[in-house]
Design a protein around this motif. Sequence first.
Motif, PDB file in Angstrom:
ATOM      1  N   MET A  97       0.848  -1.195   0.000  1.00 13.87           N
ATOM      2  CA  MET A  97       0.000   0.000   0.000  1.00 13.87           C
ATOM      3  C   MET A  97       0.880   1.241   0.000  1.00 13.87           C
ATOM      4  N   ARG A  98       1.228   1.680  -1.186  1.00 12.38           N
ATOM      5  CA  ARG A  98       2.026   2.898  -1.348  1.00 12.38           C
ATOM      6  C   ARG A  98       1.298   3.820  -2.312  1.00 12.38           C
ATOM      7  N   GLU A  99       0.218   4.380  -1.863  1.00 15.39           N
ATOM      8  CA  GLU A  99      -0.598   5.269  -2.678  1.00 15.39           C
ATOM      9  C   GLU A  99      -0.988   6.499  -1.859  1.00 15.39           C
ATOM     10  N   PRO A 100      -0.036   7.387  -1.595  1.00 12.05           N
ATOM     11  CA  PRO A 100      -0.340   8.550  -0.751  1.00 12.05           C
ATOM     12  C   PRO A 100      -1.255   9.579  -1.405  1.00 12.05           C
ATOM     13  N   ASP A 101      -1.426   9.517  -2.714  1.00 15.75           N
ATOM     14  CA  ASP A 101      -2.321  10.428  -3.422  1.00 15.75           C
ATOM     15  C   ASP A 101      -3.712   9.800  -3.469  1.00 15.75           C
ATOM     16  N   PRO A 102      -4.764  10.497  -2.988  1.00 14.40           N
ATOM     17  CA  PRO A 102      -6.115   9.917  -2.994  1.00 14.40           C
ATOM     18  C   PRO A 102      -6.582   9.466  -4.383  1.00 14.40           C
ATOM     19  N   ALA A 103      -6.208  10.187  -5.422  1.00 11.75           N
ATOM     20  CA  ALA A 103      -6.603   9.788  -6.778  1.00 11.75           C
ATOM     21  C   ALA A 103      -5.969   8.454  -7.156  1.00 11.75           C
ATOM     22  N   GLU A 104      -4.738   8.238  -6.740  1.00 13.88           N
ATOM     23  CA  GLU A 104      -4.056   6.978  -7.018  1.00 13.88           C
ATOM     24  C   GLU A 104      -4.695   5.830  -6.234  1.00 13.88           C
ATOM     25  N   ALA A 105      -5.075   6.091  -4.998  1.00 12.59           N
ATOM     26  CA  ALA A 105      -5.674   5.052  -4.152  1.00 12.59           C
ATOM     27  C   ALA A 105      -7.014   4.571  -4.700  1.00 12.59           C
ATOM     28  N   THR A 106      -7.744   5.436  -5.377  1.00 13.24           N
ATOM     29  CA  THR A 106      -9.070   5.056  -5.885  1.00 13.24           C
ATOM     30  C   THR A 106      -9.080   4.747  -7.371  1.00 13.24           C
ATOM     31  N   ALA A 107      -7.942   4.882  -8.038  1.00  9.31           N
ATOM     32  CA  ALA A 107      -7.875   4.581  -9.475  1.00  9.31           C
ATOM     33  C   ALA A 107      -8.065   3.081  -9.702  1.00  9.31           C
ATOM     34  N   VAL A 108      -8.678   2.745 -10.818  1.00  8.88           N
ATOM     35  CA  VAL A 108      -8.905   1.345 -11.168  1.00  8.88           C
ATOM     36  C   VAL A 108      -8.123   1.045 -12.447  1.00  8.88           C
ATOM     37  N   ALA A 109      -7.274   0.028 -12.398  1.00  9.10           N
ATOM     38  CA  ALA A 109      -6.502  -0.365 -13.576  1.00  9.10           C
ATOM     39  C   ALA A 109      -7.449  -0.814 -14.695  1.00  9.10           C
ATOM     40  N   PRO A 110      -7.103  -0.546 -15.939  1.00  2.96           N
ATOM     41  CA  PRO A 110      -8.016  -0.865 -17.043  1.00  2.96           C
ATOM     42  C   PRO A 110      -8.330  -2.349 -17.205  1.00  2.96           C
ATOM     43  N   TRP A 111      -7.471  -3.248 -16.741  1.00  5.22           N
ATOM     44  CA  TRP A 111      -7.715  -4.679 -16.893  1.00  5.22           C
ATOM     45  C   TRP A 111      -8.679  -5.235 -15.850  1.00  5.22           C
ATOM     46  N   VAL A 112      -8.937  -4.486 -14.775  1.00  4.30           N
ATOM     47  CA  VAL A 112      -9.767  -4.996 -13.672  1.00  4.30           C
ATOM     48  C   VAL A 112     -11.216  -5.127 -14.147  1.00  4.30           C
ATOM     49  N   PRO A 113     -11.795  -6.330 -14.021  1.00  2.00           N
ATOM     50  CA  PRO A 113     -13.189  -6.524 -14.433  1.00  2.00           C
ATOM     51  C   PRO A 113     -14.141  -5.641 -13.625  1.00  2.00           C
ATOM     52  N   LYS A 114     -15.207  -5.196 -14.266  1.00  2.00           N
ATOM     53  CA  LYS A 114     -16.190  -4.346 -13.592  1.00  2.00           C
ATOM     54  C   LYS A 114     -17.024  -5.131 -12.582  1.00  2.00           C
ATOM     55  N   LYS A 115     -17.188  -6.451 -12.832  1.00  2.00           N
ATOM     56  CA  LYS A 115     -17.970  -7.304 -11.940  1.00  2.00           C
ATOM     57  C   LYS A 115     -17.193  -8.576 -11.641  1.00  2.00           C
ATOM     58  N   PRO A 116     -17.401  -9.154 -10.463  1.00  2.00           N
ATOM     59  CA  PRO A 116     -16.735 -10.418 -10.134  1.00  2.00           C
ATOM     60  C   PRO A 116     -17.099 -11.499 -11.152  1.00  2.00           C
ATOM     61  N   GLY A 117     -16.133 -12.311 -11.500  1.00  3.19           N
ATOM     62  CA  GLY A 117     -16.371 -13.445 -12.386  1.00  3.19           C
ATOM     63  C   GLY A 117     -16.198 -13.168 -13.868  1.00  3.19           C
ATOM     64  N   GLU A 118     -15.977 -11.936 -14.265  1.00  2.00           N
ATOM     65  CA  GLU A 118     -15.874 -11.619 -15.679  1.00  2.00           C
ATOM     66  C   GLU A 118     -14.656 -12.252 -16.352  1.00  2.00           C
ATOM     67  N   LEU A 119     -13.628 -12.576 -15.598  1.00  2.00           N
ATOM     68  CA  LEU A 119     -12.448 -13.233 -16.173  1.00  2.00           C
ATOM     69  C   LEU A 119     -12.499 -14.745 -15.959  1.00  2.00           C
ATOM     70  N   GLY A 120     -13.669 -15.268 -15.631  1.00  2.00           N
ATOM     71  CA  GLY A 120     -13.831 -16.713 -15.518  1.00  2.00           C
ATOM     72  C   GLY A 120     -13.642 -17.277 -14.126  1.00  2.00           C
ATOM     73  N   SER A 121     -13.576 -16.441 -13.110  1.00  2.00           N
ATOM     74  CA  SER A 121     -13.437 -16.975 -11.759  1.00  2.00           C
ATOM     75  C   SER A 121     -14.742 -17.614 -11.314  1.00  2.00           C
ATOM     76  N   THR A 122     -14.649 -18.471 -10.328  1.00  2.00           N
ATOM     77  CA  THR A 122     -15.808 -19.166  -9.782  1.00  2.00           C
ATOM     78  C   THR A 122     -16.231 -18.480  -8.493  1.00  2.00           C
ATOM     79  N   VAL A 123     -17.520 -18.199  -8.391  1.00  2.00           N
ATOM     80  CA  VAL A 123     -18.058 -17.590  -7.180  1.00  2.00           C
ATOM     81  C   VAL A 123     -18.655 -18.687  -6.318  1.00  2.00           C
ATOM     82  N   LEU A 124     -18.203 -18.767  -5.077  1.00  2.00           N
ATOM     83  CA  LEU A 124     -18.718 -19.771  -4.137  1.00  2.00           C
ATOM     84  C   LEU A 124     -19.698 -19.120  -3.176  1.00  2.00           C
ATOM     85  N   PRO A 125     -20.805 -19.793  -2.886  1.00  2.00           N
ATOM     86  CA  PRO A 125     -21.781 -19.203  -1.944  1.00  2.00           C
ATOM     87  C   PRO A 125     -21.245 -19.164  -0.529  1.00  2.00           C
TER      88      PRO A 125
END
Length: 110
Positions: A82-110
């Motif tokens: 955790m080295r993000e002293p700038d608030p904008a950096e701490a809340t930025a989302v990398a472009p590869w990060v899926p918008k919803k869980p499971g979009e890259l094929g992960s399995t969701v367990l109940p």
Amino acid sequence: MDLGVRTHARGGEPEGLGGRATAQNWIQAFGKGAGGKVTAEFYDEGSVRQLVVVYFHDTAQTKAFLVHITGHTGEDGWRVSMREPDPAEATAVAPWVPKKPGELGSTVLP
């Protein structure tokens, strides 16, 4: 869980640049979302490090961060990078990060 913010013996400031500022940014930015439904996805093999993507459903926020072992063989446990002293950096989302869980094929367990 130890989040890896260690303090110096003198002065109480966290090790590394911006540790305290980053922690405050994370709490301020994600505190409300952390109080609701949260889903996490874990990427990489996991014996030495893992990339974690956390989804805060109530606030529609996403946070990716790296966890890794410390010490030569992990004898000191796991740490969160955790080295993000700038608030904008701490809340930025990398472009590869899926918008919803499971979009890259992960399995969701109940």
